[in-house]
Design a protein around this motif. Structure first.
Motif, PDB file in Angstrom:
ATOM      1  N   ILE A 153       0.851  -1.191   0.000  1.00 55.43           N
ATOM      2  CA  ILE A 153       0.000   0.000   0.000  1.00 55.43           C
ATOM      3  C   ILE A 153       0.886   1.240   0.000  1.00 55.43           C
ATOM      4  O   ILE A 153       1.839   1.323   0.789  1.00 55.43           O
ATOM      5  N   GLY A 154       0.573   2.182  -0.875  1.00 56.01           N
ATOM      6  CA  GLY A 154       1.382   3.389  -0.946  1.00 56.01           C
ATOM      7  C   GLY A 154       0.558   4.605  -1.315  1.00 56.01           C
ATOM      8  O   GLY A 154      -0.632   4.513  -1.623  1.00 56.01           O
ATOM      9  N   GLN A 155       1.200   5.754  -1.283  1.00 58.97           N
ATOM     10  CA  GLN A 155       0.571   7.016  -1.684  1.00 58.97           C
ATOM     11  C   GLN A 155       1.608   7.856  -2.419  1.00 58.97           C
ATOM     12  O   GLN A 155       2.808   7.687  -2.232  1.00 58.97           O
ATOM     13  N   THR A 156       1.128   8.759  -3.246  1.00 59.00           N
ATOM     14  CA  THR A 156       2.053   9.530  -4.070  1.00 59.00           C
ATOM     15  C   THR A 156       1.361  10.755  -4.652  1.00 59.00           C
ATOM     16  O   THR A 156       0.129  10.801  -4.754  1.00 59.00           O
ATOM     17  N   GLY A 157       2.164  11.719  -5.046  1.00 60.57           N
ATOM     18  CA  GLY A 157       1.639  12.894  -5.733  1.00 60.57           C
ATOM     19  C   GLY A 157       1.409  12.670  -7.209  1.00 60.57           C
ATOM     20  O   GLY A 157       0.790  13.505  -7.879  1.00 60.57           O
ATOM     21  N   ASN A 158       1.887  11.527  -7.730  1.00 62.38           N
ATOM     22  CA  ASN A 158       1.707  11.210  -9.146  1.00 62.38           C
ATOM     23  C   ASN A 158       1.658   9.683  -9.259  1.00 62.38           C
ATOM     24  O   ASN A 158       2.690   9.015  -9.277  1.00 62.38           O
TER      25      ASN A 158
END
Length: 266
Positions: A50-55
């Motif tokens: 699971i991750g998050q990112t601006g792009n």
């Protein structure tokens, strides 16, 4: 692609071989949360990152180069392109926490994420987004945040099945996904000679290796609720021999799982 018309959340399921198609879409440049999902089997949980990112597109392209385990990605973005870095950092932390608690997947994350400072109104927004994405990813066939069995206290005794053959003392539930052996169930540790060197023996050893079952004396004990694709594989895990789970699992009144689920009521 899945969405609820009254909500701002949109979820894309992206098979790895079609990643380039997603990267060409405008949503690929958005701020978002994503999950990388790998396949599993009866003895081994599927893998999850699971991750998050601006792009999201750029990050998925990086993971395509560096991570081998995943076969598809689940990408969560906003229909209004309104997610901020605080939103997705909170959602990453919330998703990792809930996925760990549910325990359906083997998490590949090296840490649990970090909860950002989130004012109460923004946290409420994040939790509403989480509730929506939880429903949508399950609708797409990935129940990452759904328990494999009903919570303790919510299971009707009539819905439980028992396996007491061969010294086992096990409880389970027959669900729409398969058969769940409940935490604390016990079976025999020793395999019968007829499965020595065969797939059933390797299957049971893998359950021990990954920690789904633990050896205690001459018994195996289930350390967690575990979903099997069939009642028979659940029975094999407990009994150390080939078994027909439709006959081995019995309701509290003595009827077999076959009689309860396959034979029409008279």
């Amino acid at each position: 692609m899945a969405e609820i018309t009254t909500r701002i959340v949109r979820v894309f399921e992206v098979p790895r071989r079609l990643l380039d198609d997603f990267l060409a879409m405008p949503e690929a440049s958005q701020v978002g949360v994503y999950s990388l999902v790998g396949d599993g089997d009866d003895a081994d949980m599927p893998s999850l990152y699971i991750g998050q990112t601006g792009n999201v597109g750029k990050r998925l392209a990086e993971h395509n180069e560096k991570k081998d385990f995943w076969s598809r990605a689940l990408v969560i973005v906003s229909l209004t392109n309104s997610l901020t870095q605080t939103h997705v950092t909170f959602l990453e932390w919330q998703c990792i926490k809930e996925a760990k608690q549910v325990g359906r997947y083997q998490l590949e994350n090296g840490n649990g994420g970090s909860k950002p400072h989130t004012p109460a109104p923004l946290e409420a927004d994040c939790l509403e987004i989480y509730d929506t994405m939880r429903v949508l990813v399950a609708t797409l066939g990935h129940p990452i945040f759904e328990a494999v069995a009903k919570p303790v206290g919510e299971t009707n005794a009539k819905e439980l099945f028992f396996c007491t053959a061969g010294g086992a003392n096990a409880r389970g539930e027959y669900t729409a996904e398969g058969f769940v052996v409940l935490k604390g169930s016990t079976g025999r540790l020793e395999n019968v000679p007829s499965i020595a060197g065969k797939s059933d023996e390797r299957f049971r050893q893998k359950l021990l290796d990954v920690g789904v079952m633990a050896a205690e004396g001459d018994k195996v004990v289930f350390t967690k609720d575990h979903l099997f694709r069939s009642p028979s594989m659940a029975a094999v895990a407990l009994l150390g021999r080939t078994a027909n789970g439709w006959e081995t699992w019995k309701a509290s009144d003595g009827r077999t799982l076959h009689q309860v689920m396959r034979q029409p009521a008279s």
